[in-house]
Design a protein around this motif. Structure first.
Motif, PDB file in Angstrom:
ATOM      1  N   GLU A 277       4.469  -1.476  13.780  1.00 18.86           N
ATOM      2  CA  GLU A 277       5.074  -1.459  15.064  1.00 18.86           C
ATOM      3  C   GLU A 277       6.392  -0.424  15.052  1.00 18.86           C
ATOM      4  N   VAL A 278       7.031  -0.226  14.060  1.00 15.32           N
ATOM      5  CA  VAL A 278       8.096   0.679  13.931  1.00 15.32           C
ATOM      6  C   VAL A 278       7.689   1.992  14.239  1.00 15.32           C
TER       7      VAL A 278
ATOM      8  N   MET B 194       6.824   6.903  17.657  1.00 15.63           N
ATOM      9  CA  MET B 194       6.196   7.821  18.598  1.00 15.63           C
ATOM     10  C   MET B 194       6.475   7.475  20.261  1.00 15.63           C
ATOM     11  N   GLY B 195       7.227   6.773  20.496  1.00 20.04           N
ATOM     12  CA  GLY B 195       7.727   6.249  21.872  1.00 20.04           C
ATOM     13  C   GLY B 195       6.793   5.741  22.664  1.00 20.04           C
ATOM     14  N   LYS B 196       6.038   4.653  21.967  1.00 20.69           N
ATOM     15  CA  LYS B 196       5.016   3.765  22.749  1.00 20.69           C
ATOM     16  C   LYS B 196       5.477   2.497  22.935  1.00 20.69           C
ATOM     17  N   CYS B 197       6.429   2.220  23.913  1.00 22.97           N
ATOM     18  CA  CYS B 197       7.054   1.125  23.839  1.00 22.97           C
ATOM     19  C   CYS B 197       7.389   0.931  25.434  1.00 22.97           C
ATOM     20  N   SER B 198       7.165  -0.526  26.005  1.00 28.62           N
ATOM     21  CA  SER B 198       7.589  -0.669  27.461  1.00 28.62           C
ATOM     22  C   SER B 198       8.281  -1.781  27.411  1.00 28.62           C
TER      23      SER B 198
ATOM     24  N   VAL C  77      15.903  -0.088  14.515  1.00 36.77           N
ATOM     25  CA  VAL C  77      15.655  -0.215  15.863  1.00 36.77           C
ATOM     26  C   VAL C  77      16.669  -1.313  16.556  1.00 36.77           C
ATOM     27  N   LYS C  78      17.191  -0.813  17.617  1.00 37.03           N
ATOM     28  CA  LYS C  78      18.038  -1.848  18.345  1.00 37.03           C
ATOM     29  C   LYS C  78      17.657  -2.265  19.824  1.00 37.03           C
TER      30      LYS C  78
END
Length: 156
Positions: A36-37, A42-46, A118-119
């Motif tokens: 997940e990190v 790679m910027g794949k988050c919503s 990651v915050k």
């Protein structure tokens, strides 16, 4: 880690600014799996549809979508699984007291890297009524119109 570590934004929740009055913000860590990190890097988050609940004195983030890492095969986790947020107990107790009041909730505002960690920035929020949203939209339109007029005057 240095105090002024660079903040690399991964995802932000613009919908939260539209739907809520954000009163106070907190920084929380998040418990993630390794793949997940890598996917976050790679910027794949919503976090558009995500929300936070406090259960048994722990903050749980629901609805955060982290796309599966392509090279992760069997180590990939469910993209929408609930994730635990890491905060000090006194901060969580403070939030519990605040959300006991009518109309308050906790929403994630942005996900970012602070150094290698990651915050998640979470905010204590109060819901907007429809007329509040209309007022904000009118204010934004007025500001945009004023900027356009200013630009036109400077060009001629």
């Amino acid at each position: 880690m240095a105090r002024g570590a660079a903040k690399k934004l991964v995802a932000n929740n613009k919908k939260a600014f539209h739907d809520y009055f954000l009163e106070e913000t907190f920084e929380a860590g998040i418990a993630l799996a390794g793949t997940e990190v890598k996917s976050l890097r790679m910027g794949k988050c919503s976090i558009r549809e995500s929300f936070i609940r406090i259960e048994n004195g722990e903050m749980i983030l629901y609805g955060m979508h982290i796309s599966p890492y392509e090279k992760g095969n069997l180590f990939n986790k469910d993209p929408l699984r609930p994730r635990k947020l890491l905060m000090h107990k006194r901060e969580i107790r403070k939030l519990i007291g605040k959300i006991a009041q009518k109309g308050y909730t906790i929403v994630p505002v942005e996900v970012y890297f602070k150094g290698s960690l990651v915050k998640v920035e979470v905010a204590l929020a109060r819901g907007k009524k429809l007329y509040d949203k209309r007022k904000d939209i009118a204010k934004k339109d007025q500001k945009r119109e004023a900027e356009r007029d200013f630009k036109v005057r400077n060009l001629s």
